[in-house]
Design a protein around this motif. Structure first.
Motif, mmCIF file in Angstrom:
data_model
loop_
_atom_site.group_PDB
_atom_site.id
_atom_site.type_symbol
_atom_site.label_atom_id
_atom_site.label_comp_id
_atom_site.label_asym_id
_atom_site.label_seq_id
_atom_site.Cartn_x
_atom_site.Cartn_y
_atom_site.Cartn_z
ATOM 1 N N GLY A 27 28.495 -16.819 37.580
ATOM 2 C CA GLY A 27 27.473 -17.688 38.154
ATOM 3 C C GLY A 27 28.033 -18.840 38.945
ATOM 4 N N THR A 28 29.352 -18.823 39.204
ATOM 5 C CA THR A 28 30.008 -19.925 39.903
ATOM 6 C C THR A 28 30.630 -19.418 41.193
ATOM 7 O OG1 THR A 28 30.505 -20.966 37.767
ATOM 8 C CG2 THR A 28 31.727 -21.750 39.684
ATOM 9 N N PRO A 29 30.446 -20.128 42.327
ATOM 10 C CA PRO A 29 31.038 -19.695 43.595
ATOM 11 C C PRO A 29 32.547 -19.531 43.492
ATOM 12 C CG PRO A 29 29.449 -21.453 43.966
ATOM 13 C CD PRO A 29 29.615 -21.336 42.480
ATOM 14 N N ALA A 30 33.083 -18.576 44.234
ATOM 15 C CA ALA A 30 34.521 -18.271 44.178
ATOM 16 C C ALA A 30 35.368 -19.473 44.560
ATOM 17 C CB ALA A 30 34.831 -17.090 45.098
ATOM 18 N N ASN A 31 34.947 -20.233 45.576
ATOM 19 C CA ASN A 31 35.721 -21.403 45.994
ATOM 20 C C ASN A 31 35.792 -22.438 44.882
ATOM 21 O OD1 ASN A 31 36.165 -20.282 48.461
ATOM 22 N ND2 ASN A 31 34.666 -21.522 49.549
ATOM 23 N N THR A 32 34.687 -22.603 44.145
ATOM 24 C CA THR A 32 34.671 -23.555 43.041
ATOM 25 C C THR A 32 35.604 -23.100 41.931
ATOM 26 O OG1 THR A 32 32.376 -24.140 43.551
ATOM 27 C CG2 THR A 32 33.195 -24.739 41.366
ATOM 28 N N LEU A 33 35.598 -21.800 41.644
ATOM 29 C CA LEU A 33 36.498 -21.271 40.620
ATOM 30 C C LEU A 33 37.955 -21.501 40.991
ATOM 31 C CD1 LEU A 33 34.806 -17.887 39.639
ATOM 32 C CD2 LEU A 33 35.030 -19.930 38.211
ATOM 33 N N ARG A 34 38.284 -21.291 42.263
ATOM 34 C CA ARG A 34 39.674 -21.510 42.696
ATOM 35 C C ARG A 34 40.058 -22.973 42.534
ATOM 36 N NH1 ARG A 34 38.492 -17.362 46.553
ATOM 37 N NH2 ARG A 34 37.635 -18.872 48.022
ATOM 38 N N ALA A 35 39.143 -23.880 42.877
ATOM 39 C CA ALA A 35 39.423 -25.313 42.716
ATOM 40 C C ALA A 35 39.607 -25.660 41.243
ATOM 41 C CB ALA A 35 38.283 -26.134 43.322
ATOM 42 N N TRP A 36 38.759 -25.094 40.387
ATOM 43 C CA TRP A 36 38.896 -25.344 38.946
ATOM 44 C C TRP A 36 40.260 -24.880 38.444
ATOM 45 C CZ3 TRP A 36 33.553 -23.299 36.798
ATOM 46 C CH2 TRP A 36 32.570 -24.264 37.077
ATOM 47 N N GLU A 37 40.668 -23.705 38.870
ATOM 48 C CA GLU A 37 41.926 -23.147 38.389
ATOM 49 C C GLU A 37 43.118 -23.987 38.853
ATOM 50 O OE1 GLU A 37 41.590 -19.216 39.869
ATOM 51 O OE2 GLU A 37 40.232 -18.557 38.273
ATOM 52 N N ARG A 38 43.080 -24.479 40.101
ATOM 53 C CA ARG A 38 44.156 -25.359 40.582
ATOM 54 C C ARG A 38 44.188 -26.648 39.777
ATOM 55 N NH1 ARG A 38 42.267 -23.694 45.734
ATOM 56 N NH2 ARG A 38 41.122 -25.657 45.955
ATOM 57 N N ASP A 39 43.001 -27.208 39.536
ATOM 58 C CA ASP A 39 42.935 -28.458 38.780
ATOM 59 C C ASP A 39 43.401 -28.255 37.344
ATOM 60 O OD1 ASP A 39 42.002 -29.893 40.947
ATOM 61 O OD2 ASP A 39 39.895 -29.634 40.427
ATOM 62 N N LEU A 40 43.033 -27.116 36.753
ATOM 63 C CA LEU A 40 43.438 -26.860 35.372
ATOM 64 C C LEU A 40 44.958 -26.734 35.273
ATOM 65 C CD1 LEU A 40 42.294 -26.422 32.522
ATOM 66 C CD2 LEU A 40 42.437 -23.970 32.951
ATOM 67 N N ALA A 41 45.590 -26.115 36.266
ATOM 68 C CA ALA A 41 47.046 -26.004 36.273
ATOM 69 C C ALA A 41 47.677 -27.389 36.322
ATOM 70 C CB ALA A 41 47.503 -25.164 37.465
ATOM 71 N N TYR A 42 47.098 -28.275 37.150
ATOM 72 C CA TYR A 42 47.615 -29.643 37.256
ATOM 73 C C TYR A 42 47.448 -30.388 35.931
ATOM 74 C CZ TYR A 42 48.167 -34.489 38.742
ATOM 75 O OH TYR A 42 48.596 -35.795 38.855
ATOM 76 N N ILE A 43 46.252 -30.290 35.356
ATOM 77 C CA ILE A 43 45.949 -31.009 34.115
ATOM 78 C C ILE A 43 46.843 -30.529 32.976
ATOM 79 C CG2 ILE A 43 44.157 -31.397 32.372
ATOM 80 C CD1 ILE A 43 42.127 -31.078 34.764
ATOM 81 N N ALA A 44 47.021 -29.213 32.876
ATOM 82 C CA ALA A 44 47.857 -28.660 31.808
ATOM 83 C C ALA A 44 49.301 -29.129 31.950
ATOM 84 C CB ALA A 44 47.787 -27.138 31.834
ATOM 85 N N ALA A 45 49.805 -29.149 33.197
ATOM 86 C CA ALA A 45 51.177 -29.607 33.422
ATOM 87 C C ALA A 45 51.303 -31.094 33.125
ATOM 88 C CB ALA A 45 51.592 -29.311 34.867
ATOM 89 N N TRP A 46 50.269 -31.871 33.516
ATOM 90 C CA TRP A 46 50.301 -33.310 33.239
ATOM 91 C C TRP A 46 50.351 -33.570 31.737
ATOM 92 C CZ3 TRP A 46 46.831 -36.024 30.275
ATOM 93 C CH2 TRP A 46 47.029 -37.411 30.222
ATOM 94 N N LYS A 47 49.529 -32.891 30.948
ATOM 95 C CA LYS A 47 49.518 -33.146 29.507
ATOM 96 C C LYS A 47 50.836 -32.736 28.856
ATOM 97 C CE LYS A 47 47.232 -32.624 25.111
ATOM 98 N NZ LYS A 47 46.264 -31.915 24.261
ATOM 99 N N MET A 48 51.405 -31.635 29.302
ATOM 100 C CA MET A 48 52.680 -31.211 28.730
ATOM 101 C C MET A 48 53.766 -32.233 29.034
ATOM 102 S SD MET A 48 54.256 -29.066 26.859
ATOM 103 C CE MET A 48 53.065 -27.713 26.719
ATOM 104 N N ALA A 49 53.736 -32.783 30.270
ATOM 105 C CA ALA A 49 54.733 -33.784 30.635
ATOM 106 C C ALA A 49 54.501 -35.109 29.913
ATOM 107 C CB ALA A 49 54.704 -34.011 32.150
ATOM 108 N N ALA A 50 53.234 -35.460 29.703
ATOM 109 C CA ALA A 50 52.907 -36.754 29.091
ATOM 110 C C ALA A 50 52.979 -36.731 27.574
ATOM 111 C CB ALA A 50 51.519 -37.199 29.545
ATOM 112 N N PHE A 51 52.566 -35.599 26.958
ATOM 113 C CA PHE A 51 52.459 -35.540 25.505
ATOM 114 C C PHE A 51 53.316 -34.449 24.868
ATOM 115 C CE2 PHE A 51 48.599 -37.650 26.863
ATOM 116 C CZ PHE A 51 48.400 -38.636 25.894
ATOM 117 N N GLY A 52 53.865 -33.561 25.720
ATOM 118 C CA GLY A 52 54.642 -32.465 25.161
ATOM 119 C C GLY A 52 53.795 -31.459 24.413
ATOM 120 N N GLN A 53 52.505 -31.374 24.784
ATOM 121 C CA GLN A 53 51.569 -30.491 24.091
ATOM 122 C C GLN A 53 50.691 -29.765 25.107
ATOM 123 O OE1 GLN A 53 49.254 -32.991 21.534
ATOM 124 N NE2 GLN A 53 50.989 -33.606 20.241
ATOM 125 N N PRO A 54 50.221 -28.569 24.755
ATOM 126 C CA PRO A 54 49.264 -27.878 25.632
ATOM 127 C C PRO A 54 47.881 -28.505 25.514
ATOM 128 C CG PRO A 54 49.607 -26.610 23.638
ATOM 129 C CD PRO A 54 50.570 -27.767 23.567
#
Length: 347
Positions: A27-54
């Protein structure tokens, strides 16, 4: 304060959660899904770097607050934990520099994080009062002048110059039809233009009224079950119908790649094709390639509507803007230039 655990019978099973996630994705446009996935990759990497946790689901309020604070400050001359994390993200290509991200970038990443919480039917920590207040203060502290998405609007005179470069080859006929449709149907987004199929073009009224109907199965502001139908008249309608008559297309993608031998290919144009086509036509018209972006067709439609005196509500019926405030900005830019108060000292 302790949180009560729900009994097993009140919790979603793994299969139910998977079904809910799949339903959310469909139910979500493909462009929105791609943006979510890019943002999630950034957020996951940020938390691992900041807290050492997923990432955790739901995420902790402390993590959300730290994310806001780390992205609400200029880190160039500020050594510390936030700068170290940013440097690590730069090293792996997820961040460009140590400058403070634009508030809109922070808002988008948080919105993506929240969307993944909603997908799991979880409460996001960004709704907590302390985090919400931090976001508001960060937004005000880092507010910047609005930068238009396109350097200049593609108004009627610019569009005419672009169309004049289109010859009678398949490439020329396609580009003419694409540019005219994108502008005249309300300033369509590039993904909306390339997603069109031949079946989305209604020609029942073309012979009698010179009118073509365009069905948009999915846009940024509407979903498939809403599928707006928009009218296309005059030269723009004739350009699209001529394209269909010359190519003989009866189904599948409306706009397709053209080979160097001017042979029409069967696949769909890439979502970014309109940007490449626009740059090519700008160059042929003697204008800088960066004169305008595809969004210039959208802003150009609203700017031209304002110049021609079309009511804002009428223009919004075609542009499909949900926010009158957003659409009004184009009208305001035109109206203030015509304000008689600007001529108080004469010529």
């Amino acid at each position: 304060m302790t949180t009560l655990a729900l009994p097993g019978y009140a919790q979603l099973s793994a299969a139910d959660e998977a079904a809910l996630t799949e339903l959310y994705r469909r139910g979500t446009p493909a462009n929105t899904l791609r943006a979510w996935e890019r943002d999630l990759a950034y957020i996951a990497a940020w938390k691992m770097a900041a807290f050492g946790q997923p990432l955790a689901w739901p995420e902790d309020e402390t993590v959300a607050l730290r994310f806001v604070l780390d992205h609400a400050q200029e880190l160039t001359d500020r050594p510390g934990a936030a700068q170290d994390v940013a440097m690590e993200l730069i090293a792996i290509g997820l961040r460009r520099d140590l400058a403070c991200p634009a508030p809109a970038t922070l808002d988008r990443r948080i919105a993506s994080w929240q969307a993944f919480h909603r997908m799991r039917n979880l409460v996001s920590p960004f709704s907590r009062p302390l985090v919400s207040q931090a976001r508001q203060k960060a937004r005000r502290a880092n507010a910047k002048p609005r930068v238009p998405k396109s350097p200049k609007p593609v108004t009627r005179d610019v569009l005419e110059a672009l169309i004049a470069t289109c010859d009678a080859t398949h490439r020329g006929l396609r580009d003419r039809a694409m540019l005219m449709l994108a502008f005249a149907s309300g300033g369509r987004r590039r993904s909306e233009v390339t997603a069109l199929n031949v079946e989305d073009i209604g020609r029942d009224e073309f012979v009698a009224r010179g009118l073509v109907w365009i069905r948009l199965l999915q846009t940024k502001t509407t979903k498939k079950d809403q599928a707006p139908r928009l009218p296309l008249k005059g030269r723009a309608a004739r350009a699209v119908v001529h394209w269909l008559e010359v190519t003989g297309l009866t189904e599948g993608p409306l706009f397709r790649p053209v080979s160097t031998a001017d042979r029409l290919l069967s696949r769909r144009l890439a979502p970014d094709a309109l940007r490449i086509i626009l740059r090519h036509r700008l160059k042929l018209a003697g204008l800088p390639e960066d004169f305008a972006s595809p969004h210039g067709l959208r802003s150009g439609f609203l700017t031209q509507a304002a110049l021609d005196g079309a009511p804002l509500a009428a223009a919004m019926q075609l542009s499909l803007h949900r926010s009158a405030v957003q659409a009004q900005k184009y009208y305001a830019d035109v109206e203030i230039g015509e304000n008689p108060a600007t001529d108080l000292l004469g010529e």
